[in-house]
Design an enzyme around this catalytic site. Structure first.
Site, PDB file in Angstrom:
ATOM      1  N   HIS A  87       0.869  -1.111   0.025  1.00  0.00           N
ATOM      2  CA  HIS A  87       0.042   0.115  -0.105  1.00  0.00           C
ATOM      3  C   HIS A  87       0.524   1.348  -0.091  1.00  0.00           C
ATOM      4  O   HIS A  87       1.813   1.206   0.548  1.00  0.00           O
ATOM      5  CB  HIS A  87      -0.986  -0.122   1.201  1.00  0.00           C
ATOM      6  N   GLU A 108      -4.919   0.673   0.271  1.00  0.00           N
ATOM      7  CA  GLU A 108      -5.111  -0.710   0.606  1.00  0.00           C
ATOM      8  C   GLU A 108      -5.090  -1.654  -0.751  1.00  0.00           C
ATOM      9  O   GLU A 108      -5.682  -1.018  -1.698  1.00  0.00           O
ATOM     10  CB  GLU A 108      -6.174  -1.085   1.464  1.00  0.00           C
TER      11      GLU A 108
END
Ligand code: F6R
Length: 245
Positions: free
Chosen positions: A124, A129
């Site tokens: 990330h 994410e």
């Protein structure tokens, strides 16, 4: 090396716009920039900064907020002007409106000249994410269980935040230059997948393969899974002088 890079950008454009990260990784960079300010007169008085992210529901004055991190580890030691510092507001009552304004503020400053990035062990960048849209803009993001667990050490006896406001991957990609820093074995897999793997939202940092001007500054441990690391050393050895930092 990253600090020299930042200093060079400020030298060329004293009113430049820096994108900044938090976490363990950039601590050494901030320490060196503070030293350069105190000992060599590196001047931040016209510099504007935009931080990548902040926890949602955590007030700026919380000891584990990214606001506190940035002031404690960097801003209070240099001559940056407070009104030139931008960090997402984790307590905003209207997250989408805030995110839109953040994007507009970046544009109004002429865009980010140099974006500093760290990388999570899952690849990330910011709080984007895995499976974040590669075109995403500043928005709220739900953390993975792993990120929540990683952050739990900073939030003793309290609820660990489940959300952050983060610049999007599309926002990051608009920075004119990106420098990603990664140190230690824990980052080796993410670094290798970002540099040598396919571009995929499963590894958000892999999008930097599409960036016209992105540099990874990493140590031997973080580099140890790169298949072509001898080639990268070779490139570095034979870089023309004008390309060197
Ligand atoms: C924080 C940020 C994150 C971190 C990443 C690595 O502003 O952008 O993407 O860079 O989670 O964190 P550390 O450096 O603590 O390993």
């Amino acid at each position: 090396m990253a600090a020299q890079f930042v200093a060079r950008v400020i030298g060329k454009k004293p009113n430049c716009v820096l994108g900044l990260a938090t976490g363990n990784t950039p601590l050494m960079l901030y320490k060196e920039l503070i030293r350069m300010h105190q000992k060599e007169g590196l001047n931040f008085s016209e510099v504007t900064t935009f931080n990548l992210d902040e926890y949602v529901g955590i007030p700026a004055n919380h000891p584990s907020s990214y606001h506190t991190y940035m002031w404690e580890h960097f801003f209070k030691h240099i001559n940056i002007q407070e009104h030139n510092v931008n960090i997402p507001d984790g307590m905003t009552p209207d997250v989408p409106a805030f995110c839109k304004k953040y994007e507009e503020a970046i544009k109004a400053c002429g865009g980010i000249d140099l974006q500093i990035l760290g990388i999570g062990s899952d690849g990330h960048i910011g709080f984007n994410e895995p499976t974040s849209s590669l075109a995403s803009r500043t928005r709220i993001k739900t953390f993975t269980r792993q990120t929540i667990q990683d952050n739990s050490v900073f939030f003793t006896n309290e609820n660990v935040p489940h959300h952050g406001i983060t610049m999007g991957i599309g926002t990051i990609m608009e920075g004119r230059q990106c420098i990603l820093l990664a140190f230690g074995k824990k980052k080796a897999d993410a670094v290798a997948r970002s540099i040598e793997g396919p571009v995929s939202s499963m590894v958000p940092a892999s999008i930097l393969q599409m960036h016209p001007n992105a540099i990874f500054i990493i140590d031997e441990d973080a580099a140890h899974k790169l298949q072509k690391r001898d080639y990268y050393r070779w490139i570095y050895q034979y870089k023309p002088d004008w390309q060197r930092i």
